[in-house]
Design an enzyme around this catalytic site. Structure first.
Site, short mmCIF file in Angstrom:
data_model
loop_
_atom_site.label_atom_id
_atom_site.label_comp_id
_atom_site.label_asym_id
_atom_site.label_seq_id
_atom_site.Cartn_x
_atom_site.Cartn_y
_atom_site.Cartn_z
N GLU A 318 0.88 -1.28 -0.05
CA GLU A 318 -0.03 0.02 -0.04
C GLU A 318 0.95 1.35 -0.02
O GLU A 318 0.48 2.31 0.79
CB GLU A 318 -0.97 -0.15 1.24
CG GLU A 318 -2.16 -1.22 1.18
CD GLU A 318 -3.04 -1.04 2.44
OE1 GLU A 318 -4.17 -1.13 2.03
OE2 GLU A 318 -2.44 -0.92 3.33
C1 ACM Z 1 -2.35 -5.31 4.28
O1 ACM Z 1 -3.26 -5.72 4.62
N1 ACM Z 1 -2.01 -3.94 3.99
C2 ACM Z 1 -1.08 -6.10 4.01
#
Ligand code: ACM
Length: 679
Positions: A318
């Site tokens: 992310e």
């Molecule tokens: C995640 O759940 N951002 C690995």
């Protein structure tokens, strides 16, 4: 003498629906089910003379494991087995062939053989890891019977299906003290999980002491972090239980807490503060400056020395790239080096970090975003955005782990986590060589809505279902059997000191200010927190929000609602017994009559006022259910007006009420749908 076949699910190649071979075949109450078990006649009795003898290879860890077994057994039976006495003549013989590795290694032999007869127990294993697992199997088998505490006679030959069976705990969003970690390691040992993935840093906190960069914990943790000595203590505690500890330091995104003291690591100038909200944020490390890698090299060197495991997780998830887009220096670096986009820039960062991790003697692990053309082949890919990345990784020569489907923070039923298989979906079409790259999986406990008080109930008992998926033969898939055994394991875990059940009643007691919790519990027992990531969109939360409401206290999965759903299945299918009809009526009456009891109490507490409409709504849902049962039993049609208005009411009742779901409403809706159409 063997009198029955094993519980059918215990045999890898048996049909899950086969009938037990003989009348005595009570399914073994083990979770995870062993790879092979043969039930025998008779049972072994546990009394005050119970004593263990060690044969063959020995080491202090084995004695500690024996004492731990006695402690749990003493708590469970109330028999003072944990006192030191030489009174007992040993009847539990442990034979260990040799040592396990000094630092527990992925893929070590974890097999054991457990032979229980009326006279004695023999537990044998090639090394202490199997002994640890066999002791847990023995503990799970114990039960109160008319003959006292007994363990059924059985021969178990067991080994895991996957070598990597993990639980990740996020201690950044909500810090979890050492004692919380330890009791959850006890739970992991009970269900034979063998990797504790410690998510130690994120936007909301950097949680481990770094002597080299003390600003990380001093400015990035609000004082909530583990000292290096505490980390060593946890690692030793885990090793005692056959559990590896893999640290995660998330980068280049999810790293705001680092930038509070070291803003020069980021891609935009500071100042930065510890993030208090939940979500994905823009700050990211600057992948174009040598100083970033010098810092990472030094920190990883320090942490690689602290954490002995061969694997080291660098996150990688992310990173939204917004700071990179906005930085002229980063844009010109990309231009000079012909880096086409942010994914390629992150791949460049990943390659450089992988070289650092490798130089410190570790194998790198990352979330599936790190899977890019050019990612070194020895990086282990943790699949979370979907299982496809796991199959893709294995095809591309990478080893990987499944976490998609094992997100226990999403509040889903155990059955939803039980179904996904690391070798399911596209992975089923891989060659055996590719399949061998799939190491197992990990449950993930992200902690936006998880405190030290309620974390046990977010992890247990559902994680035991995931543990079974990762340990037991692939053919073990019977959901009803899973729930039956999950209930037994859940009860047993209380003797390990887990608070997944007691926290519920304690939290209800806070809400009522010590007044009787009975009526509040009737409501709590049939509601669940909203699912997935919706909670954060329904109300404003940050890291300072007290998590002390009903939504935080109730288990993620309502056992009562699940059982009511099964009754309704049978009633609508026309197969319900008289006892099932009676049980359905009794529950609906309880829920209907609860509101007048509960209403006055709810108004007395700021923590429960918000539940007033929910309680009233449950009462009306239950009244509809009772009317529907009466009409079904009498084979009568409902009044059209009533059916129309109540169907629309039920539909509304199935939507989130505040941040809670009424788990009875969908079942009552089905009862109304079943009524004969008028006219
Ligand atoms: C995640 O759940 N951002 C690995």
């Amino acid at each position: 003498m063997i009198v029955t076949a094993a519980h059918p699910q215990a045999v890898p190649d048996a049909s899950a629906h086969a009938e037990p071979a003989g009348p005595a075949a009570k399914p073994l109450q083990i979770m995870p089910l062993p790879s092979h078990a043969e039930q025998q006649q008779g049972s072994f009795g546990i009394d005050g003379n119970f004593a263990i003898a060690f044969e063959g290879y020995n080491e202090p860890r084995l004695a500690r494991a024996g004492e731990r077994m006695l402690t749990v057994l003493a708590r469970e039976t109330g028999i003072p087995l944990d006192r030191h006495s030489s009174a007992g003549k040993p009847s539990f013989f442990i034979h260990t062939t040799g040592p396990s590795e000094h630092v527990q290694r992925l893929g070590e032999d974890e097999s054991y053989r457990l032979e229980i007869t009326a006279a004695a127990v023999h537990l044998t294993a090639p090394n202490p890891l199997g002994i640890l697992h066999g002791m847990q199997t023995f503990l799970q088998l114990g039960t109160i019977s008319p003959q006292g505490f007994t363990v059924p006679a059985v021969i178990v030959d067991d080994h895991p299906r996957f070598p990597w069976r993990g639980l990740m705990i996020d201690v950044s969003r909500h810090f979890q003290p050492i004692e919380v970690i330890k009791r959850n390691l006890d739970g992991m040992e009970a269900v034979k999980l063998n990797v504790f993935h410690w998510h130690l840093s994120d936007n909301q906190g950097f949680r481990v002491e770094s002597p080299k960069y003390p600003g990380l914990q001093q400015k990035g943790s609000a004082g909530l972090y583990y000292s290096q000595a505490e980390v060593r203590e946890v690692i030793a505690y885990a090793r005692d239980r056959g559990i590896r500890v893999v640290p995660e330091f998330d980068m280049p995104g999810h790293a705001t807490a680092w930038f509070v003291a070291y803003p020069e690591l980021a891609s935009a100038s500071g100042p930065y503060a510890i993030e208090t909200r939940w979500g994905v944020f823009d700050p990211a490390m600057d992948p174009t400056r040598q100083a970033t890698y010098t810092f990472i090299d030094s920190l990883i060197g320090e942490m690689a020395a602290l954490f002995p495991d061969a694997y080291f997780h660098i996150g990688g998830d992310e990173c939204n790239g917004k700071q990179w887009d906005a930085s002229p220096a980063i844009q010109s670096f990309m231009h000079e080096h012909a880096i086409a986009n942010n994914a390629a820039l992150q791949a460049y960062f990943t390659r450089r970090v992988q070289q650092i991790v490798a130089r410190h003697g570790k194998t790198m692990e990352g979330w599936d975003e790190v899977l890019n053309p050019g990612t070194p082949q020895d990086v282990v890919i943790q699949s979370w955005r979907g299982a496809q990345s796991l199959a893709d990784a294995a095809r591309g020569g990478y080893r990987g782990l499944l976490s998609a489907g094992y997100y226990i923070d999403l509040g889903l039923p155990a059955a939803d986590h039980y179904a996904p298989d690391p070798l399911g979906g596209d992975a089923a079409r891989l060659t055996p060589e590719q399949q061998a790259r799939i190491l197992g999986g990990e449950a993930t406990m992200w902690s936006e809505f998880t405190t030290p008080e309620n974390i046990d109930s977010r992890i247990w008992p559902r994680t035991a279902a995931i543990a079974e998926r990762l340990w037991s033969p692939q053919s073990v898939t019977d959901v009803q059997s899973m729930y039956d055994r999950l209930a037994v394991v859940s009860h047993k875990l209380e003797y390990y000191g887990l608070q997944h059940r007691t926290s519920y009643t304690a939290m209800l007691g806070r809400m009522t200010g010590g007044a009787d919790i009975t009526a509040l519990r009737v409501l709590g027992d049939v509601v669940e927190p909203v699912k997935g990531y919706t909670r954060g969109s329904l109300k404003n939360y940050d890291s300072a929000t007290p998590l002390n409401r009903l939504v935080d206290a109730v288990p993620p999965e309502s056992d009562v609602a699940r059982r009511f759903r099964i009754l309704v299945d049978h009633i609508t299918a026309g197969s319900a017994t008289a006892e099932e009809w009676r049980q359905a009526r009794e529950w609906l009456t309880l829920w209907h009559d609860n509101d007048p009891e509960l209403q006055p109490q709810l108004a007395q507490s700021e923590l429960t006022q918000e539940l007033i409409p929910l309680s009233a709504s449950l009462s009306r849902v239950a009244a509809d259910g009772l009317t529907a049962l009466d009409l079904l039993a009498a084979r009568k049609s409902p009044a059209p007006e009533w059916q129309r208005s109540e169907l629309s009411f039920l539909k509304a009742s199935e939507a989130p009420q505040g941040v809670l779901l009424n788990m009875i409403a969908p079942s009552v809706h089905r009862l109304l749908d079943k009524l004969q159409q008028p006219g």
